[in-house]
Motif scaffolding. Structure first.
Motif, PDB file in Angstrom:
ATOM      1  N   GLU A   1       0.832  -1.199   0.000  1.00 51.29           N
ATOM      2  CA  GLU A   1       0.000   0.000   0.000  1.00 51.29           C
ATOM      3  C   GLU A   1       0.869   1.253   0.000  1.00 51.29           C
ATOM      4  OE1 GLU A   1      -3.454   2.088   2.800  1.00 51.29           O
ATOM      5  OE2 GLU A   1      -2.549   0.177   3.359  1.00 51.29           O
TER       6      GLU A   1
ATOM      7  N   GLU B   1     -11.415 -13.130  -0.455  1.00 50.60           N
ATOM      8  CA  GLU B   1     -11.385 -11.706  -0.785  1.00 50.60           C
ATOM      9  C   GLU B   1     -10.265 -11.431  -1.782  1.00 50.60           C
ATOM     10  OE1 GLU B   1     -10.973  -7.360   1.470  1.00 50.60           O
ATOM     11  OE2 GLU B   1     -11.049  -9.230   2.611  1.00 50.60           O
ATOM     12  N   ILE B   2     -10.595 -10.664  -2.812  1.00 50.93           N
ATOM     13  CA  ILE B   2      -9.602 -10.344  -3.849  1.00 50.93           C
ATOM     14  C   ILE B   2      -8.620  -9.319  -3.294  1.00 50.93           C
ATOM     15  CG2 ILE B   2      -9.244  -9.375  -6.152  1.00 50.93           C
ATOM     16  CD1 ILE B   2     -12.012 -10.363  -6.911  1.00 50.93           C
ATOM     17  N   ASN B   3      -7.342  -9.595  -3.449  1.00 51.64           N
ATOM     18  CA  ASN B   3      -6.300  -8.659  -3.040  1.00 51.64           C
ATOM     19  C   ASN B   3      -6.044  -7.698  -4.208  1.00 51.64           C
ATOM     20  OD1 ASN B   3      -4.002  -7.302  -2.227  1.00 51.64           O
ATOM     21  ND2 ASN B   3      -3.056  -9.104  -1.316  1.00 51.64           N
ATOM     22  N   TRP B   4      -6.707  -6.544  -4.156  1.00 50.28           N
ATOM     23  CA  TRP B   4      -6.615  -5.595  -5.277  1.00 50.28           C
ATOM     24  C   TRP B   4      -5.229  -4.997  -5.384  1.00 50.28           C
ATOM     25  CZ3 TRP B   4      -9.965  -5.940  -8.915  1.00 50.28           C
ATOM     26  CH2 TRP B   4     -11.263  -6.344  -8.640  1.00 50.28           C
ATOM     27  N   TYR B   5      -4.525  -4.892  -4.271  1.00 43.64           N
ATOM     28  CA  TYR B   5      -3.150  -4.397  -4.338  1.00 43.64           C
ATOM     29  C   TYR B   5      -2.276  -5.349  -5.160  1.00 43.64           C
ATOM     30  CZ  TYR B   5      -4.092  -0.807  -0.835  1.00 43.64           C
ATOM     31  OH  TYR B   5      -4.569   0.284  -0.175  1.00 43.64           O
ATOM     32  N   LEU B   6      -2.502  -6.645  -4.966  1.00 47.81           N
ATOM     33  CA  LEU B   6      -1.731  -7.632  -5.738  1.00 47.81           C
ATOM     34  C   LEU B   6      -2.094  -7.565  -7.215  1.00 47.81           C
ATOM     35  CD1 LEU B   6       0.255  -9.972  -5.734  1.00 47.81           C
ATOM     36  CD2 LEU B   6      -1.666 -11.517  -5.264  1.00 47.81           C
TER      37      LEU B   6
ATOM     38  N   ASN C   1      -1.110  -6.979   8.906  1.00 49.25           N
ATOM     39  CA  ASN C   1      -0.160  -6.322   7.997  1.00 49.25           C
ATOM     40  C   ASN C   1      -0.822  -5.074   7.451  1.00 49.25           C
ATOM     41  OD1 ASN C   1       1.943  -5.664   6.377  1.00 49.25           O
ATOM     42  ND2 ASN C   1       1.719  -7.374   4.961  1.00 49.25           N
ATOM     43  N   SER C   2      -0.405  -3.915   7.914  1.00 45.29           N
ATOM     44  CA  SER C   2      -1.069  -2.665   7.548  1.00 45.29           C
ATOM     45  C   SER C   2      -0.051  -1.538   7.508  1.00 45.29           C
ATOM     46  CB  SER C   2      -2.189  -2.356   8.554  1.00 45.29           C
ATOM     47  OG  SER C   2      -2.749  -1.084   8.331  1.00 45.29           O
TER      48      SER C   2
END
Length: 627
Positions: A2, A83-88, A365-366
């Motif tokens: 992110e 859940e889709i990891n949009w960052y990936l 993880n943030s």
């Protein structure tokens, strides 16, 4: 990840800001050189400024910590939803784009190298000139200038060369490569492509302005620009005499010089940069006064709570893990610890394990500091233990996944239970006599229909530490040895001094020292040469031919060249004996190498046999392991 995307977004915004400032304020000014440095400074500022963060610390009163953790219910097991990891997804798309543009850049560089490589060059001062026969637009690449003189008159060639010399002397190729590099990194940003066009246009304005200072006929220079428009064969990664902006170039050539006081426009970008810093690069950090990070426990006897917050140190995490191990025999592992610039926890993975009966894993993880949570241990009336992760509020920590509750039951010892103390069979009476402080490990195994309890005392554990125990060529401890199913043992080997024990199981790998293991062949030794590799005799440097041809070129230069060639031929004739001696030495060297070459051929044949034996050995081991 992110953080990376936030950085890319900030850099892209700054690139857009610098382009807009150039387009509306500086595009029509004749400060060409100043515009060049402004545009380049904009690119570098865009990638450097987002890394700079100014922090301000504000001290606040500590948050009350008298919350009764014991009143928080232990939540049941919850299955995680997909859940889709949009960052990936975005990262994959970004890297794919970079890869494609890098491939295009490599192809462009290859095509440029193909045009220049192997061509005859003429050196003049600091410039290299290449006169091609192909129908290609004139261009420069660093100090190399390429053109086709047969397409232009002498006056036109003068204009073209003066223009390209400016590109070469002012290193405009570096600007082109830097711009191309930024286009690869920020390929998704439409402003970077407009930025690239603005830089290339400004470089042409610079070259036109400087070239016309050395040309008497300014009108003829403009006519040359118009003539070049018919040649569309351009090589990328270079500075072209012709770009698709002839009209703009002619307009800028005939435009009056901008007044110096107009340079105040450059300063207008500074307030925007200051605003950017205050809006996006200022970080206010709130710190509590007299914070206490000691282990906090519930006031009740039914619940033990071990609190973790953003300021918990590695030493405190280790202390918590040791207490949980000592008091409840819970193995606690803290990993993937990440902190921000203020040393606050933003990432953490917790693994809680009670023997082989229960296990739970929690991970955060943030980019933000974690919210307070705790490891809670509850004791039930029937002697069972509940382990869970709890938070202060009912909403829980959105940065943490609530872990599963795990339960550890007390073990009931039946009459038919087999008890072993230090490897020797014993009974319940002897086990009850043991002092708990003398016990190193206790393992409960179920073997067929019966139950086994194996106890290792501190004395036996200390003795076991002096032995090297290997199961299937993997070193293990006494505890792992005690848990080994004896029915799976194929062989046990003890060396003479009794300090090394090697065990092979049915499903294990065989020792590398097996008698069936093939032996590799020994490579031949290189011969002891009586002579070193012969060195090629140094050759004289051939003279360079003058420009033009012997009939129409500089006659004096060609006569001088003929004299130098005669001298060169004489020097080459003198070297003929040395050349013959070199050939004889090489023949002798090859003769000495013949026996070694034959040995190497034989070694290669042996290696083929060895490879075949190794394949057969590996296949045999794999079949044995499957049994």
């Amino acid at each position: 990840m992110e953080t990376l995307f936030i950085y890319i977004a900030k850099s892209s915004g700054l690139i857009g800001m610098f382009y807009i400032a150039y387009y509306f304020l500086l595009r029509k000014e004749t400060f060409f050189t100043a515009n060049r440095w402004f545009l380049l400074a904009g690119l570098f500022t865009s990638v450097i400024l987002p890394w700079i963060v100014f922090t301000t610390i504000v001290w606040v009163e500590p948050t009350p910590t008298d919350f009764d953790w014991s009143r928080i219910p232990m939540k049941p097991v919850q299955e995680e939803s997909f859940e889709i990891n949009w960052y990936l997804v975005l990262a994959i798309a970004y890297i794919t784009g970079i890869t494609l543009f890098l491939v295009q850049f490599a192809l462009d560089f290859y095509n440029l190298n193909r045009v220049i490589k192997g061509k005859t060059t003429h050196q003049q001062a600091d410039h290299k000139f290449i006169d091609l026969k192909e129908n290609i637009a004139p261009f420069s690449y660093f100090n190399t200038i390429v053109y086709n003189s047969s397409l232009y008159s002498e006056a036109e060639m003068e204009s073209i060369l003066e223009h390209e010399k400016v590109h070469s002397e002012q290193y405009h190729t570096i600007d082109v490569l830097i711009t191309r590099f930024f286009c690869i990194l920020f390929w998704f940003n439409p402003f970077i492509w407009l930025y690239k066009k603005a830089i290339l246009q400004n470089l042409e304005f610079i070259a036109d302005s400087e070239a016309t200072k050395n040309i008497s006929d300014k009108k003829a220079y403009q006519l040359t620009l118009l003539k070049i428009t018919t040649h569309e064969n351009c090589v990328v990664l270079t500075n072209h005499f012709y770009q698709s902006l002839i009209k703009k170039r002619i307009v800028m050539l005939n435009k009056n010089q901008s007044k110096k006081w107009n340079s105040w426009k450059y300063a207008l970008v500074l307030p925007v940069l200051v605003a950017f810093v205050f809006l996006f690069q200022m970080e206010v950090i709130a710190k509590e006064k007299n914070q206490s990070t000691k282990i906090e426990k519930s006031t009740t006897n039914d619940v033990d709570v071990y609190k973790i917050d953003k300021n918990t140190t590695e030493a405190e995490l280790k202390e918590k893990a040791e207490i949980l191990k000592e008091k409840y025999d819970i193995k606690t592992t803290f990993s993937k610890i990440k902190r921000n610039s203020n040393n606050e926890l933003i990432g953490l993975k917790i693994k809680l394990q009670k023997g082989k009966e229960a296990e739970t894993v929690t991970e955060v993880n943030s980019s933000e500091p974690i919210k307070d949570f705790a490891i809670a241990i509850t004791k039930n009336d029937n002697g069972t233990i509940n382990i869970g992760i709890v938070t202060q509020d009912s909403k829980a920590n959105d940065k943490l996944t609530l872990s599963n509750n795990v339960t550890s039951h007390n073990i009931h010892i039946s009459d038919d239970t087999h008890i072993f103390i230090d490897g020797e069979k014993s009974d319940k009476t002897e086990m009850d006599k043991l002092d708990p402080k003398d016990i190193a490990t206790v393992n409960v195994n179920k073997n067929n229909d019966s139950q086994e309890i194996r106890i290792i005392t501190n004395k036996q554990a200390k003795m076991a530490n002096n032995n090297n125990i290997y199961i299937n060529d993997t070193k293990v401890d006494q505890n792992e040895l005690e848990q080994l199913d004896q029915e799976k043992i194929v062989s046990v080997n003890v060396n003479k001094d009794g300090k090394t024990i090697r065990i092979v199981t049915k499903n294990g790998s065989y020792n590398i020292d097996s008698k069936d293991f093939p032996a590799p062949p020994t490579p031949p030794e290189a011969p002891d040469f009586k002579m070193k590799t012969p060195a090629y005799p140094p050759l004289p440097k051939a003279p360079k031919a003058p420009k033009g041809d012997p009939m129409h070129g500089d006659q004096k230069a060609w006569k001088e060249f003929d004299k130098k060639m005669e001298e060169f031929d004489k020097q080459m004739k003198k070297l003929e004996p040395q050349m013959e001696a070199f050939d004889k030495q090489m023949a002798e060297f090859d003769k000495q190498m013949e026996p070694f070459n034959k040995e190497m051929e034989a070694f290669d044949e042996k290696m083929k046999v060895y490879d075949k034996q190794m394949n057969e050995y590996i296949s045999k081991v794999e079949k044995e392991n499957k049994k």
